[in-house]
Design a protein around this motif. Structure first.
Motif, PDB file in Angstrom:
ATOM      1  N   LEU A  13      43.475  47.357  34.806  1.00 58.34           N
ATOM      2  CA  LEU A  13      44.900  47.642  34.809  1.00 58.34           C
ATOM      3  C   LEU A  13      45.645  46.478  35.448  1.00 58.34           C
ATOM      4  O   LEU A  13      45.392  46.125  36.602  1.00 58.34           O
ATOM      5  CB  LEU A  13      45.167  48.940  35.582  1.00 58.34           C
ATOM      6  N   ASP A  14      46.527  45.861  34.683  1.00 57.20           N
ATOM      7  CA  ASP A  14      47.312  44.739  35.159  1.00 57.20           C
ATOM      8  C   ASP A  14      48.771  45.175  35.289  1.00 57.20           C
ATOM      9  O   ASP A  14      49.459  45.350  34.291  1.00 57.20           O
ATOM     10  CB  ASP A  14      47.189  43.556  34.200  1.00 57.20           C
ATOM     11  N   LEU A  15      49.211  45.359  36.524  1.00 57.87           N
ATOM     12  CA  LEU A  15      50.588  45.752  36.800  1.00 57.87           C
ATOM     13  C   LEU A  15      51.390  44.590  37.379  1.00 57.87           C
ATOM     14  O   LEU A  15      52.455  44.790  37.957  1.00 57.87           O
ATOM     15  CB  LEU A  15      50.598  46.946  37.767  1.00 57.87           C
ATOM     16  N   SER A  16      50.878  43.382  37.215  1.00 56.95           N
ATOM     17  CA  SER A  16      51.538  42.179  37.728  1.00 56.95           C
ATOM     18  C   SER A  16      52.962  42.073  37.219  1.00 56.95           C
ATOM     19  O   SER A  16      53.246  42.396  36.063  1.00 56.95           O
ATOM     20  CB  SER A  16      50.774  40.927  37.287  1.00 56.95           C
ATOM     21  N   LYS A  17      53.838  41.624  38.120  1.00 57.28           N
ATOM     22  CA  LYS A  17      55.239  41.354  37.802  1.00 57.28           C
ATOM     23  C   LYS A  17      55.984  42.582  37.290  1.00 57.28           C
ATOM     24  O   LYS A  17      56.943  42.455  36.532  1.00 57.28           O
ATOM     25  CB  LYS A  17      55.352  40.206  36.794  1.00 57.28           C
ATOM     26  N   THR A  18      55.519  43.769  37.678  1.00 52.60           N
ATOM     27  CA  THR A  18      56.230  44.992  37.305  1.00 52.60           C
ATOM     28  C   THR A  18      56.992  45.500  38.528  1.00 52.60           C
ATOM     29  O   THR A  18      56.884  44.953  39.613  1.00 52.60           O
ATOM     30  CB  THR A  18      55.263  46.097  36.825  1.00 52.60           C
ATOM     31  N   LYS A  19      57.722  46.565  38.356  1.00 57.78           N
ATOM     32  CA  LYS A  19      58.482  47.159  39.452  1.00 57.78           C
ATOM     33  C   LYS A  19      57.721  48.339  40.062  1.00 57.78           C
ATOM     34  O   LYS A  19      58.331  49.245  40.624  1.00 57.78           O
ATOM     35  CB  LYS A  19      59.848  47.603  38.956  1.00 57.78           C
ATOM     36  N   ILE A  20      56.389  48.283  39.992  1.00 58.20           N
ATOM     37  CA  ILE A  20      55.566  49.346  40.567  1.00 58.20           C
ATOM     38  C   ILE A  20      55.894  49.503  42.056  1.00 58.20           C
ATOM     39  O   ILE A  20      56.062  48.518  42.759  1.00 58.20           O
ATOM     40  CB  ILE A  20      54.051  49.069  40.358  1.00 58.20           C
ATOM     41  N   SER A  21      56.007  50.734  42.493  1.00 59.54           N
ATOM     42  CA  SER A  21      56.324  51.004  43.903  1.00 59.54           C
ATOM     43  C   SER A  21      55.091  51.550  44.611  1.00 59.54           C
ATOM     44  O   SER A  21      54.116  51.962  43.970  1.00 59.54           O
ATOM     45  CB  SER A  21      57.457  52.031  44.000  1.00 59.54           C
ATOM     46  N   ASP A  22      55.157  51.582  45.922  1.00 61.05           N
ATOM     47  CA  ASP A  22      54.056  52.147  46.698  1.00 61.05           C
ATOM     48  C   ASP A  22      53.785  53.587  46.277  1.00 61.05           C
ATOM     49  O   ASP A  22      52.646  53.992  46.093  1.00 61.05           O
ATOM     50  CB  ASP A  22      54.375  52.112  48.194  1.00 61.05           C
ATOM     51  N   GLN A  23      54.838  54.339  46.116  1.00 57.41           N
ATOM     52  CA  GLN A  23      54.706  55.744  45.733  1.00 57.41           C
ATOM     53  C   GLN A  23      54.118  55.884  44.328  1.00 57.41           C
ATOM     54  O   GLN A  23      53.221  56.689  44.097  1.00 57.41           O
ATOM     55  CB  GLN A  23      56.056  56.441  45.803  1.00 57.41           C
ATOM     56  N   ALA A  24      54.583  55.097  43.393  1.00 57.05           N
ATOM     57  CA  ALA A  24      54.101  55.176  42.007  1.00 57.05           C
ATOM     58  C   ALA A  24      52.638  54.778  41.906  1.00 57.05           C
ATOM     59  O   ALA A  24      51.899  55.296  41.063  1.00 57.05           O
ATOM     60  CB  ALA A  24      54.949  54.303  41.094  1.00 57.05           C
ATOM     61  N   LEU A  25      52.181  53.875  42.762  1.00 56.76           N
ATOM     62  CA  LEU A  25      50.783  53.471  42.726  1.00 56.76           C
ATOM     63  C   LEU A  25      49.868  54.640  43.064  1.00 56.76           C
ATOM     64  O   LEU A  25      48.705  54.644  42.692  1.00 56.76           O
ATOM     65  CB  LEU A  25      50.521  52.292  43.665  1.00 56.76           C
ATOM     66  N   GLY A  26      50.394  55.655  43.713  1.00 58.19           N
ATOM     67  CA  GLY A  26      49.615  56.845  44.026  1.00 58.19           C
ATOM     68  C   GLY A  26      49.022  57.508  42.792  1.00 58.19           C
ATOM     69  O   GLY A  26      47.962  58.138  42.868  1.00 58.19           O
ATOM     70  N   THR A  27      49.664  57.356  41.641  1.00 61.16           N
ATOM     71  CA  THR A  27      49.123  57.954  40.413  1.00 61.16           C
ATOM     72  C   THR A  27      47.849  57.243  39.960  1.00 61.16           C
ATOM     73  O   THR A  27      47.014  57.832  39.291  1.00 61.16           O
ATOM     74  CB  THR A  27      50.142  57.921  39.262  1.00 61.16           C
ATOM     75  N   VAL A  28      47.679  55.994  40.366  1.00 61.71           N
ATOM     76  CA  VAL A  28      46.513  55.211  39.966  1.00 61.71           C
ATOM     77  C   VAL A  28      45.234  55.756  40.604  1.00 61.71           C
ATOM     78  O   VAL A  28      44.147  55.606  40.057  1.00 61.71           O
ATOM     79  CB  VAL A  28      46.719  53.718  40.312  1.00 61.71           C
ATOM     80  N   LYS A  29      45.350  56.442  41.730  1.00 66.01           N
ATOM     81  CA  LYS A  29      44.146  56.964  42.377  1.00 66.01           C
ATOM     82  C   LYS A  29      43.398  57.953  41.486  1.00 66.01           C
ATOM     83  O   LYS A  29      42.218  58.191  41.690  1.00 66.01           O
ATOM     84  CB  LYS A  29      44.464  57.573  43.736  1.00 66.01           C
ATOM     85  N   TYR A  31      42.715  57.348  38.432  1.00 66.28           N
ATOM     86  CA  TYR A  31      41.994  56.535  37.449  1.00 66.28           C
ATOM     87  C   TYR A  31      40.621  56.211  38.037  1.00 66.28           C
ATOM     88  O   TYR A  31      40.347  55.121  38.480  1.00 66.28           O
ATOM     89  CB  TYR A  31      42.761  55.254  37.153  1.00 66.28           C
ATOM     90  N   ARG A  32      39.749  57.177  38.043  1.00 65.23           N
ATOM     91  CA  ARG A  32      38.466  57.103  38.752  1.00 65.23           C
ATOM     92  C   ARG A  32      37.540  55.979  38.284  1.00 65.23           C
ATOM     93  O   ARG A  32      36.696  55.525  39.032  1.00 65.23           O
ATOM     94  CB  ARG A  32      37.722  58.433  38.634  1.00 65.23           C
ATOM     95  N   ASN A  33      37.670  55.515  37.051  1.00 66.25           N
ATOM     96  CA  ASN A  33      36.777  54.492  36.517  1.00 66.25           C
ATOM     97  C   ASN A  33      37.373  53.089  36.581  1.00 66.25           C
ATOM     98  O   ASN A  33      36.836  52.153  35.997  1.00 66.25           O
ATOM     99  CB  ASN A  33      36.374  54.834  35.085  1.00 66.25           C
ATOM    100  N   LEU A  34      38.457  52.935  37.307  1.00 72.77           N
ATOM    101  CA  LEU A  34      39.121  51.645  37.422  1.00 72.77           C
ATOM    102  C   LEU A  34      38.233  50.668  38.203  1.00 72.77           C
ATOM    103  O   LEU A  34      37.774  50.974  39.300  1.00 72.77           O
ATOM    104  CB  LEU A  34      40.460  51.821  38.130  1.00 72.77           C
ATOM    105  N   THR A  35      37.979  49.513  37.608  1.00 77.23           N
ATOM    106  CA  THR A  35      37.170  48.485  38.261  1.00 77.23           C
ATOM    107  C   THR A  35      37.994  47.249  38.598  1.00 77.23           C
ATOM    108  O   THR A  35      37.606  46.470  39.460  1.00 77.23           O
ATOM    109  CB  THR A  35      35.986  48.041  37.370  1.00 77.23           C
ATOM    110  N   TRP A  36      39.112  47.048  37.920  1.00 79.39           N
ATOM    111  CA  TRP A  36      39.891  45.808  38.017  1.00 79.39           C
ATOM    112  C   TRP A  36      41.368  46.179  38.105  1.00 79.39           C
ATOM    113  O   TRP A  36      41.884  46.862  37.222  1.00 79.39           O
ATOM    114  CB  TRP A  36      39.615  45.003  36.762  1.00 79.39           C
ATOM    115  N   LEU A  37      42.041  45.731  39.177  1.00 79.25           N
ATOM    116  CA  LEU A  37      43.454  46.057  39.365  1.00 79.25           C
ATOM    117  C   LEU A  37      44.207  44.831  39.868  1.00 79.25           C
ATOM    118  O   LEU A  37      43.855  44.246  40.888  1.00 79.25           O
ATOM    119  CB  LEU A  37      43.598  47.201  40.383  1.00 79.25           C
ATOM    120  N   SER A  38      45.239  44.452  39.140  1.00 79.63           N
ATOM    121  CA  SER A  38      46.087  43.339  39.553  1.00 79.63           C
ATOM    122  C   SER A  38      47.488  43.861  39.862  1.00 79.63           C
ATOM    123  O   SER A  38      48.131  44.476  39.016  1.00 79.63           O
ATOM    124  CB  SER A  38      46.164  42.266  38.469  1.00 79.63           C
ATOM    125  N   LEU A  39      47.913  43.610  41.083  1.00 85.75           N
ATOM    126  CA  LEU A  39      49.253  43.976  41.539  1.00 85.75           C
ATOM    127  C   LEU A  39      50.031  42.719  41.924  1.00 85.75           C
ATOM    128  O   LEU A  39      50.975  42.761  42.696  1.00 85.75           O
ATOM    129  CB  LEU A  39      49.136  44.920  42.740  1.00 85.75           C
TER     130      LEU A  39
END
Length: 111
Positions: A13-29, A31-39
């Motif tokens: 999941l690449d969320l680079s250069k987005t307006k993702i917030s601390d609160q919104a990132l909570g939904t990513v938890k 995604y149990r099979n996530l191996t790669w995350l770019s913020l």
């Protein structure tokens, strides 16, 4: 939330250069099979990293250009699956990185 129906199929999941917030990132938890995350180059801060603590398969995390500080690194220190963490242009200190390296000795940490 757009991906909630396929969240178990998402490994990168690449969320680079987005307006993702601390609160919104909570939904990513969920995604149990996530191996790669770019913020990279987002407004993410320390609070957001608490959402990642239970991600047992996360191996790559890019926090370049974020508001993450030494306090956020404390959350990361419990994610033993991490193999690579990128932290330059963030708010972390050399001491914070040193502590993280001690907690995750097998992890490549670029600062």
């Amino acid at each position: 939330s757009l991906f909630s129906n396929i969240k178990n199929n998402i490994s990168h999941l690449d969320l680079s250069k987005t307006k993702i917030s601390d609160q919104a990132l909570g939904t990513v938890k969920g995604y149990r099979n996530l191996t790669w995350l770019s913020l990279r180059n987002t407004g993410i801060g320390d609070r957001a990293l608490e959402s990642l603590v239970r991600m047992e398969f996360l191996t790559y995390l890019n926090l370049v250009g974020t508001k993450v500080s030494d306090n956020g690194l404390k959350s990361l220190s419990s994610i033993k699956s991490l193999e690579e963490i990128y932290l330059w242009n963030s708010k972390v200190s050399k001491k914070g990185v040193e502590n993280l390296r001690n907690a995750l000795p097998n992890t490549k940490i670029i600062y």
